[in-house]
Design a protein around this motif. Structure first.
Motif, mmCIF file in Angstrom:
data_model
loop_
_atom_site.group_PDB
_atom_site.id
_atom_site.type_symbol
_atom_site.label_atom_id
_atom_site.label_comp_id
_atom_site.label_asym_id
_atom_site.label_seq_id
_atom_site.Cartn_x
_atom_site.Cartn_y
_atom_site.Cartn_z
ATOM 1 N N ARG A 102 -7.689 -36.230 2.296
ATOM 2 C CA ARG A 102 -8.207 -36.137 0.926
ATOM 3 C C ARG A 102 -9.152 -34.947 0.851
ATOM 4 N N PRO A 103 -9.218 -34.284 -0.307
ATOM 5 C CA PRO A 103 -9.986 -33.039 -0.416
ATOM 6 C C PRO A 103 -11.470 -33.158 -0.072
ATOM 7 N N VAL A 104 -12.150 -34.165 -0.570
ATOM 8 C CA VAL A 104 -13.601 -34.255 -0.338
ATOM 9 C C VAL A 104 -13.926 -34.502 1.135
ATOM 10 N N PRO A 105 -13.302 -35.477 1.807
ATOM 11 C CA PRO A 105 -13.576 -35.620 3.248
ATOM 12 C C PRO A 105 -13.181 -34.388 4.060
ATOM 13 N N CYS A 106 -12.090 -33.720 3.652
ATOM 14 C CA CYS A 106 -11.686 -32.499 4.358
ATOM 15 C C CYS A 106 -12.744 -31.414 4.200
ATOM 16 N N LEU A 107 -13.298 -31.290 3.009
ATOM 17 C CA LEU A 107 -14.335 -30.287 2.763
ATOM 18 C C LEU A 107 -15.600 -30.593 3.560
ATOM 19 N N ILE A 108 -16.019 -31.846 3.559
ATOM 20 C CA ILE A 108 -17.219 -32.236 4.317
ATOM 21 C C ILE A 108 -17.000 -31.991 5.808
ATOM 22 N N SER A 109 -15.841 -32.383 6.319
ATOM 23 C CA SER A 109 -15.532 -32.170 7.741
ATOM 24 C C SER A 109 -15.487 -30.687 8.080
ATOM 25 N N ALA A 110 -14.924 -29.896 7.188
ATOM 26 C CA ALA A 110 -14.805 -28.462 7.445
ATOM 27 C C ALA A 110 -16.169 -27.802 7.517
ATOM 28 N N VAL A 111 -17.047 -28.130 6.576
ATOM 29 C CA VAL A 111 -18.388 -27.528 6.578
ATOM 30 C C VAL A 111 -19.177 -27.971 7.809
ATOM 31 N N LEU A 112 -19.120 -29.250 8.114
ATOM 32 C CA LEU A 112 -19.837 -29.736 9.302
ATOM 33 C C LEU A 112 -19.287 -29.114 10.583
ATOM 34 N N MET A 113 -17.969 -29.023 10.692
ATOM 35 C CA MET A 113 -17.379 -28.461 11.904
ATOM 36 C C MET A 113 -17.726 -26.987 12.055
ATOM 37 N N GLY A 114 -17.658 -26.226 10.965
ATOM 38 C CA GLY A 114 -17.986 -24.804 11.036
ATOM 39 C C GLY A 114 -19.421 -24.575 11.481
ATOM 40 N N ILE A 115 -20.348 -25.310 10.880
ATOM 41 C CA ILE A 115 -21.771 -25.123 11.205
ATOM 42 C C ILE A 115 -22.102 -25.662 12.590
ATOM 43 N N LEU A 116 -21.653 -26.878 12.893
ATOM 44 C CA LEU A 116 -22.010 -27.484 14.183
ATOM 45 C C LEU A 116 -21.373 -26.751 15.365
ATOM 46 N N LEU A 117 -20.132 -26.299 15.206
ATOM 47 C CA LEU A 117 -19.525 -25.530 16.299
ATOM 48 C C LEU A 117 -20.220 -24.193 16.496
ATOM 49 N N PHE A 118 -20.648 -23.566 15.385
ATOM 50 C CA PHE A 118 -21.394 -22.322 15.517
ATOM 51 C C PHE A 118 -22.697 -22.561 16.282
ATOM 52 N N LEU A 119 -23.418 -23.604 15.923
ATOM 53 C CA LEU A 119 -24.670 -23.908 16.618
ATOM 54 C C LEU A 119 -24.423 -24.221 18.089
ATOM 55 N N LEU A 120 -23.364 -24.968 18.370
ATOM 56 C CA LEU A 120 -23.039 -25.310 19.751
ATOM 57 C C LEU A 120 -22.760 -24.057 20.575
ATOM 58 N N PHE A 121 -21.873 -23.192 20.067
ATOM 59 C CA PHE A 121 -21.510 -22.004 20.838
ATOM 60 C C PHE A 121 -22.641 -20.988 20.887
ATOM 61 N N ASP A 122 -23.283 -20.731 19.766
ATOM 62 C CA ASP A 122 -24.269 -19.665 19.718
ATOM 63 C C ASP A 122 -25.576 -20.038 20.410
ATOM 64 N N TYR A 123 -26.064 -21.242 20.190
ATOM 65 C CA TYR A 123 -27.380 -21.609 20.733
ATOM 66 C C TYR A 123 -27.313 -22.372 22.049
ATOM 67 N N LEU A 124 -26.417 -23.327 22.162
ATOM 68 C CA LEU A 124 -26.376 -24.120 23.392
ATOM 69 C C LEU A 124 -25.587 -23.440 24.513
ATOM 70 N N LEU A 125 -24.429 -22.864 24.178
ATOM 71 C CA LEU A 125 -23.596 -22.222 25.202
ATOM 72 C C LEU A 125 -23.862 -20.733 25.334
#
Length: 147
Positions: A109-132
């Motif tokens: 569904r569009p709304v859960p897909c949008l929420i998941s996409a934004v969270l995944m983009g931001i959280l993966l960036f933080l994981l790779f850039d700051y933690l790794l």
């Protein structure tokens, strides 16, 4: 028969590319694991899948239907667009768009897909850039983050 033949050729290709990737060296350490870990991991997974299909090809003997082929082609196009927009848009935006489109492609569904996409983009960036400590391109967001 064709599945086993394709899998055997793919396995040989993976082995050859693993030998090529083993020689990857970086003139400076930009990443804690080095430049060869990611290609070797992917080649190992693809080689294991090819070996599995050589041993048990029966799982792939199902007929492909037109809707399945269309969905597979759309998935490949989304991943190609992701690769092409990774540098210009940056990691966060290109990941958000790709995850959103892939979620819709797999009947989300569009709304859960949008929420998941934004969270995944931001959280993966933080994981790779700051933690790794793996630098990722910011793209169009660079002006907002550093300016």
């Amino acid at each position: 028969m064709y599945v086993r033949l394709f899998s055997a050729i793919w396995l040989l290709l993976c082995i050859w590319l693993a030998f090529v990737a083993w020689g990857f060296q970086a003139p400076f350490a930009y990443d804690p694991v080095g430049p060869r870990a990611y290609p070797l991991l992917l080649l190992g997974l693809m080689g294991a899948g090819a070996l599995w299909l050589i041993i048990k090809p029966g799982l792939m003997e199902q007929q492909l239907h037109i809707p399945t082929l269309k969905r597979s082609a759309m998935c490949v196009l989304v991943l190609l667009a992701y690769a092409l927009t990774f540098e210009p848009l940056g990691f966060v935006l290109s990941t958000c768009v790709a995850v959103f489109l892939l979620g819709l492609l797999f009947t989300g569904r569009p709304v859960p897909c949008l929420i998941s996409a934004v969270l995944m983009g931001i959280l993966l960036f933080l994981l790779f850039d700051y933690l790794l400590d793996v630098p990722l391109p910011l793209g169009v967001l660079e002006a907002y983050v550093e300016g």
